[in-house]
Design a protein around this motif. Structure first.
Motif, PDB file in Angstrom:
ATOM      1  N   GLU A  62       0.641  -1.124  -0.133  1.00 12.03           N
ATOM      2  CA  GLU A  62       0.104   0.315   0.197  1.00 12.03           C
ATOM      3  C   GLU A  62       1.127   1.125   0.303  1.00 12.03           C
ATOM      4  OE1 GLU A  62      -4.084  -1.284   2.429  1.00 12.03           O
ATOM      5  OE2 GLU A  62      -2.318  -1.174   3.779  1.00 12.03           O
ATOM      6  N   PHE A  63       1.832   1.443   0.676  1.00 12.32           N
ATOM      7  CA  PHE A  63       3.138   2.694   0.907  1.00 12.32           C
ATOM      8  C   PHE A  63       3.978   2.671  -0.724  1.00 12.32           C
ATOM      9  CE2 PHE A  63       7.167   4.096   0.395  1.00 12.32           C
ATOM     10  CZ  PHE A  63       7.515   5.158   2.176  1.00 12.32           C
ATOM     11  N   ALA A  64       4.006   1.369  -1.158  1.00  9.69           N
ATOM     12  CA  ALA A  64       4.369   1.798  -2.794  1.00  9.69           C
ATOM     13  C   ALA A  64       3.546   2.663  -3.811  1.00  9.69           C
ATOM     14  CB  ALA A  64       5.234   0.820  -3.293  1.00  9.69           C
ATOM     15  N   GLN A  65       2.079   1.683  -3.760  1.00 10.32           N
ATOM     16  CA  GLN A  65       1.152   1.979  -4.492  1.00 10.32           C
ATOM     17  C   GLN A  65       0.684   3.843  -4.048  1.00 10.32           C
ATOM     18  OE1 GLN A  65      -1.710  -0.871  -3.239  1.00 10.32           O
ATOM     19  NE2 GLN A  65      -1.694  -1.910  -5.147  1.00 10.32           N
ATOM     20  N   GLN A  66       1.139   3.929  -3.107  1.00 10.78           N
ATOM     21  CA  GLN A  66       0.081   5.238  -2.423  1.00 10.78           C
ATOM     22  C   GLN A  66       1.135   6.666  -2.931  1.00 10.78           C
ATOM     23  OE1 GLN A  66      -2.950   6.342  -1.868  1.00 10.78           O
ATOM     24  NE2 GLN A  66      -3.256   4.448  -2.038  1.00 10.78           N
ATOM     25  N   LEU A  67       2.556   5.479  -2.959  1.00 12.09           N
ATOM     26  CA  LEU A  67       3.905   6.870  -3.328  1.00 12.09           C
ATOM     27  C   LEU A  67       3.954   7.063  -4.036  1.00 12.09           C
ATOM     28  CD1 LEU A  67       6.341   8.523  -2.547  1.00 12.09           C
ATOM     29  CD2 LEU A  67       7.512   5.977  -2.339  1.00 12.09           C
ATOM     30  N   LYS A  68       3.803   6.055  -5.592  1.00 12.74           N
ATOM     31  CA  LYS A  68       3.242   6.615  -6.243  1.00 12.74           C
ATOM     32  C   LYS A  68       1.968   6.881  -6.982  1.00 12.74           C
ATOM     33  CE  LYS A  68       3.159   3.500 -11.407  1.00 12.74           C
ATOM     34  NZ  LYS A  68       2.951   2.343 -11.724  1.00 12.74           N
ATOM     35  N   MET A  69       1.573   7.055  -6.862  1.00 18.18           N
ATOM     36  CA  MET A  69      -0.216   7.882  -6.660  1.00 18.18           C
ATOM     37  C   MET A  69       0.370   9.390  -6.781  1.00 18.18           C
ATOM     38  SD  MET A  69      -3.287   5.760  -5.758  1.00 18.18           S
ATOM     39  CE  MET A  69      -4.624   6.762  -6.493  1.00 18.18           C
ATOM     40  N   ALA A  70       1.135   9.714  -5.340  1.00 17.26           N
ATOM     41  CA  ALA A  70       1.333  10.634  -5.124  1.00 17.26           C
ATOM     42  C   ALA A  70       2.331  11.420  -6.041  1.00 17.26           C
ATOM     43  CB  ALA A  70       1.806  10.785  -3.509  1.00 17.26           C
ATOM     44  N   MET A  71       3.443  10.530  -6.375  1.00 26.09           N
ATOM     45  CA  MET A  71       4.082  10.733  -7.495  1.00 26.09           C
ATOM     46  C   MET A  71       3.583  11.443  -8.316  1.00 26.09           C
ATOM     47  SD  MET A  71       7.219   8.481  -6.387  1.00 26.09           S
ATOM     48  CE  MET A  71       9.085   9.783  -7.058  1.00 26.09           C
ATOM     49  N   VAL A  72       2.772  10.774  -8.830  1.00 25.80           N
ATOM     50  CA  VAL A  72       2.114  11.018 -10.072  1.00 25.80           C
ATOM     51  C   VAL A  72       0.988  12.182 -10.079  1.00 25.80           C
ATOM     52  CG1 VAL A  72      -0.082  10.218 -11.600  1.00 25.80           C
ATOM     53  CG2 VAL A  72       1.358   8.179 -11.128  1.00 25.80           C
ATOM     54  N   ASP A  73       0.666  12.478  -9.353  1.00 25.21           N
ATOM     55  CA  ASP A  73      -0.396  13.348  -8.800  1.00 25.21           C
ATOM     56  C   ASP A  73       0.103  14.789  -8.209  1.00 25.21           C
ATOM     57  OD1 ASP A  73      -2.066  12.197  -8.238  1.00 25.21           O
ATOM     58  OD2 ASP A  73      -2.871  11.646  -6.153  1.00 25.21           O
ATOM     59  N   SER A  74       1.487  14.354  -8.342  1.00 27.44           N
ATOM     60  CA  SER A  74       2.794  16.137  -8.146  1.00 27.44           C
ATOM     61  C   SER A  74       2.759  16.177  -9.526  1.00 27.44           C
ATOM     62  CB  SER A  74       3.656  15.987  -7.122  1.00 27.44           C
ATOM     63  OG  SER A  74       4.701  14.858  -7.458  1.00 27.44           O
ATOM     64  N   GLY A  75       3.079  15.747  -9.787  1.00 31.30           N
ATOM     65  CA  GLY A  75       3.986  15.503 -11.319  1.00 31.30           C
ATOM     66  C   GLY A  75       5.148  14.708 -12.132  1.00 31.30           C
ATOM     67  N   GLN A  76       5.967  14.553 -10.748  1.00 36.78           N
ATOM     68  CA  GLN A  76       7.444  14.302 -10.956  1.00 36.78           C
ATOM     69  C   GLN A  76       7.533  13.027 -12.063  1.00 36.78           C
ATOM     70  OE1 GLN A  76       9.165  13.313  -7.283  1.00 36.78           O
ATOM     71  NE2 GLN A  76       8.642  14.785  -6.076  1.00 36.78           N
ATOM     72  N   ILE A  77       6.505  11.886 -11.573  1.00 38.27           N
ATOM     73  CA  ILE A  77       5.868  11.266 -12.938  1.00 38.27           C
ATOM     74  C   ILE A  77       5.082  10.657 -14.056  1.00 38.27           C
ATOM     75  CG2 ILE A  77       7.383   9.303 -12.048  1.00 38.27           C
ATOM     76  CD1 ILE A  77       5.417   7.731 -11.166  1.00 38.27           C
ATOM     77  N   LYS A  78       4.698  10.558 -14.791  1.00 35.19           N
ATOM     78  CA  LYS A  78       4.130  10.294 -15.693  1.00 35.19           C
ATOM     79  C   LYS A  78       3.861   8.686 -16.202  1.00 35.19           C
ATOM     80  CE  LYS A  78       5.137  14.790 -18.228  1.00 35.19           C
ATOM     81  NZ  LYS A  78       4.803  15.560 -18.804  1.00 35.19           N
TER      82      LYS A  78
END
Length: 116
Positions: free
Chosen positions: A43-59
């Motif tokens: 869950e941590f990994a999933q939420q971290l990825k979603m947070a990075m997508v939300d912030s625009g760090q990754i596409k």
């Protein structure tokens, strides 16, 4: 069907900020506990990825599939089948002999069988 996340956008923002500040993963997982249960590593990994997508760090991009092209072989006017890459595909070299077997049972596939 996708299920609703236990953590909202604000939680993900705070998770990303904690990661950037260098807080240990275990502490973050305990801080963002849901109903008294700490966040799992997945869950941590999933939420971290979603947070990075939300912030625009990754596409996040849609997966592109390449269509597999079927190899087409043609029958010549004399009834011969021209297979240009036969040696590469089968491993049989020049001079190999084959017999053509009729389909068996319900099958409609003809078989090329090596002859000794």
């Amino acid at each position: 069907m996708a299920r609703k996340s236990k953590w909202n956008e604000e939680d993900r923002k705070s998770l990303l900020k904690m990661v950037q500040d260098g807080v240990a993963e275990q502490e973050i997982r305990e801080t963002l506990a849901y109903n008294g249960k700490p966040m799992t590593a997945v869950e941590f990994a999933q939420q971290l990825k979603m947070a990075m997508v939300d912030s625009g760090q990754i596409k996040q991009a849609a997966k592109t599939k390449t269509a597999v092209q079927a190899k087409v072989y043609e029958v010549t006017a004399k009834g011969r089948l021209s297979i240009t890459d036969f040696e590469e595909v089968t491993g049989f070299g020049v001079g190999a002999k084959f017999a053509l077997e009729k389909p068996r049972g319900k099958s409609k596939s003809w078989r090329l069988v090596p002859v000794d």
